[in-house]
Scaffold this motif. Structure first.
Motif, PDB file in Angstrom:
ATOM      1  N   VAL A   1      64.100 -93.535   3.634  1.00 43.52           N
ATOM      2  CA  VAL A   1      63.228 -93.378   4.801  1.00 43.52           C
ATOM      3  C   VAL A   1      64.101 -93.389   6.061  1.00 43.52           C
ATOM      4  O   VAL A   1      64.745 -94.399   6.373  1.00 43.52           O
ATOM      5  CB  VAL A   1      62.201 -94.530   4.882  1.00 43.52           C
TER       6      VAL A   1
ATOM      7  N   TYR B   1      63.091 -89.690  -3.369  1.00 43.32           N
ATOM      8  CA  TYR B   1      62.348 -89.089  -2.258  1.00 43.32           C
ATOM      9  C   TYR B   1      63.146 -89.280  -0.967  1.00 43.32           C
ATOM     10  O   TYR B   1      63.849 -90.286  -0.811  1.00 43.32           O
ATOM     11  CB  TYR B   1      60.994 -89.789  -2.075  1.00 43.32           C
TER      12      TYR B   1
ATOM     13  N   VAL C   1      62.218 -89.132   3.132  1.00 42.52           N
ATOM     14  CA  VAL C   1      61.189 -88.985   4.168  1.00 42.52           C
ATOM     15  C   VAL C   1      61.887 -89.116   5.518  1.00 42.52           C
ATOM     16  O   VAL C   1      62.549 -90.133   5.786  1.00 42.52           O
ATOM     17  CB  VAL C   1      60.104 -90.087   4.033  1.00 42.52           C
TER      18      VAL C   1
ATOM     19  N   THR D   1      61.647 -79.176   5.047  1.00 41.07           N
ATOM     20  CA  THR D   1      60.714 -79.786   4.091  1.00 41.07           C
ATOM     21  C   THR D   1      60.871 -79.062   2.766  1.00 41.07           C
ATOM     22  O   THR D   1      60.994 -77.837   2.751  1.00 41.07           O
ATOM     23  CB  THR D   1      59.246 -79.565   4.541  1.00 41.07           C
TER      24      THR D   1
ATOM     25  N   TYR E   1      60.251 -84.782   2.654  1.00 41.60           N
ATOM     26  CA  TYR E   1      59.070 -84.723   3.518  1.00 41.60           C
ATOM     27  C   TYR E   1      59.464 -85.014   4.962  1.00 41.60           C
ATOM     28  O   TYR E   1      60.263 -85.916   5.219  1.00 41.60           O
ATOM     29  CB  TYR E   1      58.025 -85.757   3.072  1.00 41.60           C
TER      30      TYR E   1
ATOM     31  N   VAL F   1      56.490 -92.090   9.614  1.00 42.32           N
ATOM     32  CA  VAL F   1      56.877 -91.945   8.197  1.00 42.32           C
ATOM     33  C   VAL F   1      55.995 -92.803   7.276  1.00 42.32           C
ATOM     34  O   VAL F   1      55.918 -92.546   6.072  1.00 42.32           O
ATOM     35  CB  VAL F   1      58.358 -92.346   7.989  1.00 42.32           C
TER      36      VAL F   1
ATOM     37  N   VAL G   1      53.381 -91.334   4.766  1.00 39.59           N
ATOM     38  CA  VAL G   1      54.031 -90.599   3.665  1.00 39.59           C
ATOM     39  C   VAL G   1      54.605 -91.587   2.647  1.00 39.59           C
ATOM     40  O   VAL G   1      54.461 -91.414   1.435  1.00 39.59           O
ATOM     41  CB  VAL G   1      55.150 -89.662   4.208  1.00 39.59           C
TER      42      VAL G   1
END
Ligand SMILES: Cc1cc2nc3c(=O)[nH]c(=O)nc-3n(C[C@H](O)[C@H](O)[C@H](O)COP(=O)(O)OP(=O)(O)OC[C@H]3O[C@@H](n4cnc5c(N)ncnc54)[C@H](O)[C@@H]3O)c2cc1C
Length: 263
Positions: free
Chosen positions: A110, A134, A136, A149, A156, A170, A173
């Motif tokens: 993140v 992931y 973000v 993206t 994301y 964030v 998400v």
């Protein structure tokens, strides 16, 4: 910790007020630096600005290290005027690094604003190791995003003004990833307000992780004591300075989830 004169090989604007600088620093590059660690750059040799700028390492390839920086004040604006072929004094690698969580956990990276550089490097490493994860990335506006993206790659984007990606911070998400994924482990770097919100979310869902924090610092290696942050779990009886406070440059910049107090 190494002090080295680096040769600038590239310095270009990659998004609004954001620049990527590549520097040849063989000694620092081969010092087994890890994502999360940073360097201190002496942008100009002048008595008016003797302090170096701390910058996270955004990646290392062969003898070259890259940083991604936002032009904010006098030193970063001056850095943006540097040309390939110029030299610059670098100290590094400094601080600790992210440690990869145990097998089976799903990393969720993140990033907020210029918190992205160390996580981009971690993202590259996880991608190379074929570890599902992931990424973000939050920014104030779409012009500050330089990563695309890609939901197939679990990347994301969010913007505060809704001009690109999901409108807002964030956190929604991250919440949606938490809802559909088990065994998440969070790595975050960004402004303090974002780190505080990430930490609250992690507490709510009982998720572990590591947070990389920033603080004003002059030296980068524990002498000036300028980058003090407050630990969360000290006891009133703990009189030791070290138990109550931490130095971002030496004890961090990466701390375990729950270790720091965001006031
Ligand atoms: C561990 C760490 C990693 C960082 N990584 C990045 C990065 O990857 N990309 C990026 O764009 N920025 C990063 N920063 C923030 C960056 O150091 C500041 O934006 C930069 O020093 C501002 O310098 P300036 O002279 O342009 O701004 P001014 O506001 O004019 O700053 C004057 C002086 O204050 C100090 N200072 C100002 N802001 C900060 C700050 N946020 N943190 C520490 N010292 C500061 C510096 O010594 C600077 O020389 C990082 C900070 C830390 C502590």
């Amino acid at each position: 910790m190494i002090t080295e004169t680096g040769l600038i090989t590239s310095n270009r604007c990659i998004a609004r007020n954001l620049w990527r600088l590549e520097i040849e620093v063989p000694e620092i590059a081969y010092a087994q630096s890890q994502p999360g660690q940073f360097i201190e750059i002496l942008v100009d040799v002048t008595w008016e600005r003797p302090l170096r700028c701390p910058m996270s390492i955004a990646g290392i390839q062969d003898n070259r290290l890259s940083i991604i920086y936002k032009t904010i004040g006098i030193s970063t604006h001056s850095l943006a005027t540097k040309q390939s072929g110029e030299t610059i004094s670098i100290i590094g690698p400094l601080g600790n690094s992210f440690s990869i969580a145990g097998a089976g956990s799903i990393p969720v990276l993140v990033a907020g604003g210029v918190g992205l550089p160390p996580l981009l490097w971690l993202h590259q490493i996880l991608t190379k190791q074929n570890i599902t994860h992931y990424l973000v990335i939050g920014a104030q506006t779409g012009e500050e995003h330089f990563v695309k993206t890609d939901q197939h790659k679990n990347i994301y984007l969010t913007t505060d003004d809704g001009s690109l990606g999901r409108h807002g911070t964030v956190i929604p998400v991250v919440e949606s990833i938490i809802d559909k994924t088990n065994n998440i482990y969070i790595y975050a770097c960004g402004p303090e307000a974002m780190l505080a919100a990430v930490q609250d979310t992690a507490f709510e869902h009982n998720i572990g992780g590591q947070l990389s924090t920033e603080s004003y610092m002059a030296c980068g290696f524990g002498i000036c004591q300028g980058c003090v942050v407050k630990r969360r779990d000290f006891k009133q009886a703990d009189h030791s300075y070290n138990l109550r406070y931490a130095l971002v440059c030496q004890d961090g910049p990466v701390f375990n989830m729950g270790e720091l107090y965001f006031g």
